[in-house]
Motif scaffolding. Sequence first.
Motif: not given
Length: 653
Positions: A340-350, A628-633
Amino acid sequence: MAAQNAALLCRWGGGEFVSDGPNVQYSGGNMEPLPLGPDMTFNDLMNKVHSIIGLNRPNDYTMDTRDRTPGPTDPSVLTLQDTHRSVDIWSQSVDPAGILTCRHYTVAFLGDWVIDPRILPFVEYAGFMGIHRMTFREVDPALVTALVERWRQETHSFHLPVGEATVTLRDVAILTRLPIHGSPVSGSALADPPGYVAQVLGVQPGPDDIRGGGLRTGWIRDTFRVLPDGAVEATIARHARAYLFCSSRLVDHDWEHIRGYSWGSACLAMLYRHLCRASCRGSREISGPLFLLQYWSWEHIHVGRPGRPAIHRQGQQDQDQQYERYIPPPRPSADEAYACRWAVPKLTYAHAARGLPYYRDALDRLTEDQMTWDPYEADLVAVMPPHLLDHQAQWRSRVPLICFEVVEGHLPDRVMRQFGLRQTVPQQCDTSARLHRIDRRGKSDRNWRTEHAQYIDLWHRRLEFVVTGDPIHGVMDPYDPYMEWYMRITRRFINPSYTPPSAHYHPSFDVIRGYALDMTVMVDALSDVLPGIPEPPRAQVERVRDMGMATLQRYGHAYLVHPRDDHGGHSSHSQFEAGQSSCGGDPASFTGAEEYDIRSFVPLRHPDDPSSSQLTPPVRPNPFTTVRQYSCRQRPRVDIQDREPLHQIDESE
């Protein structure tokens, strides 16, 4: 050897290395220029060096071109190599940038299904709360494809440069908290699918909603997406069953039955089956629980994993650092599954390059410091629910994994380092090509519980097949018998030598392997001439030789050095031992190299910085793919007490 006439200044005899901070100089001794011409070969250079230092050259040092084969040199393990997709990639008979289509149905069907909080107690009771919270992040098709290229059906593991690795029952239990202990998910097809669905869910599907022995997921979603206000408990239970069907593909009216299945082993069996199919030549797509594969990869392999954006203070000068720094996602709370720690908003691949060419090449040159064999924090594992922790021994069971027609072998003895144990040469295994050919097409009347009775019996006796081993301390030595065996039986390279996709990027097979072979020749040459060199120059030459050996070990190529008879492969006065460099540090550390101003083509970073293991140059913009910009509901959470038996529901209402 040289593109044009050049000269190499050779200084020898009676001198010493003098270190002044980051600078190193050779003081004293004899100095003689050594001209280099375009036609000079490596052997010519070695002859001239030996003539200058006044010693006879003991051997001819030549590049071992035989080492440039991808493997395996011993085909006794990877018997299906001719049908593996790596053959076409190496021969360049397919598009090297072709990515598998990832059919991650959970995102497609459940991404816009906002779950009513009233059904969550049922989801938690069945053991699917971790799945509910984590499956709504899209998978990275390029990363999945790169992993599939290293998956082997013969061993049910990924063949990486550092050894075999795979998703185990332990990973499933910790990442998802799906139950491992329980009955295998198996049974027979329904004689009257519409009637049974009507009995369990209270609504009878139409003829177009039944496909063979299965139920169309779209009908489930459309029918049960909205839970009416004021719904009675029986209606809530039916909606909960419908939601679980989309996660497990099983419809059952008895909550105790649902809770009593080994959902974790069924999930892993399906992942293995889809990986095996996708790894075959000609495969174009992959399905199954790909979220589990991606989260496993992000935890264990430091390539392609997202992180939190770097925070820059006002006035910070070097803005390029935001492309190098890696900040891991936050720790999960005690009541959440680890993934669940990966299912958070604002993760980046920069901070990292992406795309299949990069992933494929990065996995080709993966080193020990880029692999975390046991990534899970002990204090977070210790607070897992008792129904998982009480059955930890089963995580190391060498047993078949079952999900209806699917039977796949779980082989933890091949990845003992993931359990904190020393890896030895594993016993032979047979994952059965016959079992891999079984599917449900044309077998709607088959009773899989009877068909696979022998494998179900083995699952019930799983505690008899728990593998054990000795604890491992530190990093495995490249001369360990396991690594020597593994290098013979594995497919070492996937990436062929093709035109680089950009000016800053080069495939590793010819470039990295060429550097390693060049340094190997130098290390072997220095080792052979050491016995004839008097003190004090001997200690200095020995030191340079050991630094070269440490570099080879750090990047996973120490096995190329020819074994010696004296003191583990080195001279009798060598200060280099396995796990320690001559400069007094860990060879996996860059500290010693920085002291002697040894430059590498890989950016030097501190070993404690996780970004150092990504080996990623600060590139802007990314030439391979867009970020990709992911958004977590944000889904409503309810506080659920420890599992207690649900009271009986009168579903006649």
